[in-house]
Scaffold this motif. Structure first.
Motif, PDB file in Angstrom:
ATOM      1  N   UNK A 176       0.815  -1.213   0.000  1.00 29.03           N
ATOM      2  CA  UNK A 176       0.000   0.000   0.000  1.00 29.03           C
ATOM      3  C   UNK A 176       0.851   1.267   0.000  1.00 29.03           C
ATOM      4  N   UNK A 177       2.083   1.153   0.495  1.00 27.27           N
ATOM      5  CA  UNK A 177       2.948   2.312   0.560  1.00 27.27           C
ATOM      6  C   UNK A 177       2.602   3.290   1.659  1.00 27.27           C
ATOM      7  N   UNK A 178       1.717   2.906   2.568  1.00 29.08           N
ATOM      8  CA  UNK A 178       1.301   3.802   3.650  1.00 29.08           C
ATOM      9  C   UNK A 178       2.387   3.891   4.708  1.00 29.08           C
ATOM     10  N   UNK A 179       2.531   5.064   5.288  1.00 25.39           N
ATOM     11  CA  UNK A 179       3.498   5.286   6.363  1.00 25.39           C
ATOM     12  C   UNK A 179       2.846   6.122   7.454  1.00 25.39           C
ATOM     13  N   UNK A 180       3.500   6.154   8.611  1.00 23.84           N
ATOM     14  CA  UNK A 180       3.053   7.015   9.693  1.00 23.84           C
ATOM     15  C   UNK A 180       1.676   6.643  10.202  1.00 23.84           C
ATOM     16  N   UNK A 181       0.845   7.654  10.416  1.00 18.63           N
ATOM     17  CA  UNK A 181      -0.485   7.454  10.978  1.00 18.63           C
ATOM     18  C   UNK A 181      -1.382   6.646  10.043  1.00 18.63           C
ATOM     19  N   UNK A 182      -1.213   6.843   8.730  1.00 21.08           N
ATOM     20  CA  UNK A 182      -2.038   6.103   7.769  1.00 21.08           C
ATOM     21  C   UNK A 182      -1.774   4.600   7.875  1.00 21.08           C
ATOM     22  N   UNK A 183      -0.501   4.210   8.050  1.00 18.89           N
ATOM     23  CA  UNK A 183      -0.186   2.790   8.188  1.00 18.89           C
ATOM     24  C   UNK A 183      -0.690   2.257   9.532  1.00 18.89           C
ATOM     25  N   UNK A 184      -0.569   3.066  10.594  1.00 16.18           N
ATOM     26  CA  UNK A 184      -1.079   2.647  11.901  1.00 16.18           C
ATOM     27  C   UNK A 184      -2.577   2.396  11.851  1.00 16.18           C
TER      28      UNK A 184
END
Length: 328
Positions: A176-184
């Motif tokens: 997904x490439x999500x990082x930070x709060x989006x991945x959490x």
């Protein structure tokens, strides 16, 4: 601090023979089972007698059980868990790659079950015999009787298939490439159903234990003295009854850590969570004995560490525990 150090030292010394018994006992049980990793490998890929003999020699399976057990214990003394024939990687790397997912699942489920269960237990035990007490007691008994895998499947059908509120499997969205709060947030959405399926059953257990403990504390003399002083019921419940009823709940928290690990194996299989439970299932299917031994050893260490933390916390809540250890 001195009482806590003495308690910690005694528990650590006592954990060494426990781990040794776990490793030796598991090794002997796996040896008694029919077949080995070569049989599992040949059963899926095929091969002649020469290949079978070559694999047994390269994987060390041509040696006696006693020789392999001694070699494994010597490797453990050097903190070497061995090599996985299934993943063709060091077992330590494979386990510690999956361990955070299991710890996240267990920690979230424990926080849910212990926090909400103790709170509802206080609500039920605040007025024993009331309607809410009977309602919560009957509801908790019904929840405790529900199998974890069945609850997981029902939650998947309702909240994932029909309502489409949560993902049905995995720990996070792949690539997904999500990082930070989006991945959490993405991980939290994936763990919502597994945590609910694993935590609700133990929530019912903690609720009943807390409620039973409060019902017993209500009859004690110091509670009668507090009521005679004219203290409000709310203050008596929070400051006196709930605090003393919390002690058996803390004890149960340590005892249920092993059961929580066992339950995570089933839940991880239902929701395809890449944790130690799924890894153990894969190790059993491929008869990867060193990998399975490493998983069981890590799980045993986890249970011991959790119980150490619970013992120290219990000694803080009840100074008599630390005093008895210091006197001994």
């Amino acid at each position: 601090m001195r009482r806590a150090f003495i308690l910690l030292r005694r528990r650590l010394i006592g954990s060494i023979p426990v781990l040794l018994i776990v490793v030796v006992g598991t090794f002997l049980l796996l040896e008694a089972a029919p077949g080995d990793a070569v049989d599992a490998y040949i059963g899926t890929t095929g091969g002649d007698a020469g290949l079978i003999e070559s694999l047994r020699q390269s994987w060390g399976l041509d040696q006696s059980a006693g020789t392999r057990l001694a070699a494994y214990l010597w490797s453990l003394a050097h903190l070497d868990l061995g090599y996985s024939v299934t993943f063709s990687r060091p077992i330590r790397d494979v386990i510690f790659e999956r361990l955070p997912n299991t710890l996240l699942l267990m920690g979230s489920a424990t926080a849910l079950s212990f926090g909400l269960g103790s709170t509802l237990g206080i609500v039920a035990g605040a007025r024993p015999g009331s309607f809410r007490d009977r309602f919560l007691s009957i509801g908790s008994l019904a929840l405790y009787a529900v199998p974890g895998f069945w609850l997981g499947l029902v939650l998947t059908v309702i909240f994932s298939v029909q309502l489409r509120w949560f993902p049905s499997s995995g720990i996070e969205t792949i690539a997904s490439g999500k990082t930070g709060f989006a991945r959490t947030l993405d991980i939290a959405q994936h763990l919502a159903l597994p945590v609910a399926a694993l935590g609700v059953i133990y929530l019912a257990l903690y609720l009943r234990i807390m409620r039973a403990g409060m019902a017993e504390v209500w009859r004690m003399d110091f509670v009668l003295a507090a009521r005679a002083k004219g203290l409000s019921r709310r203050r008596i419940v929070i400051r006196h009854v709930a605090r003393n009823a919390l002690l058996p709940l803390v004890t149960m928290l340590g005892l249920q850590s092993a059961a929580m690990l066992g339950g995570s194996v089933v839940i991880e299989s239902v929701f395809s969570v890449p944790g130690l439970g799924r890894l153990a299932q894969e190790a059993v299917s491929s008869r990867d004995t060193p990998l399975l031994l490493g998983i069981i050893l890590v799980c045993a260490v986890l249970v011991i560490v959790i119980n150490l933390v619970v013992d120290i916390f219990y000694a803080v809540l009840d100074p008599r525990v630390g005093a008895s250890e210091e006197a001994a």
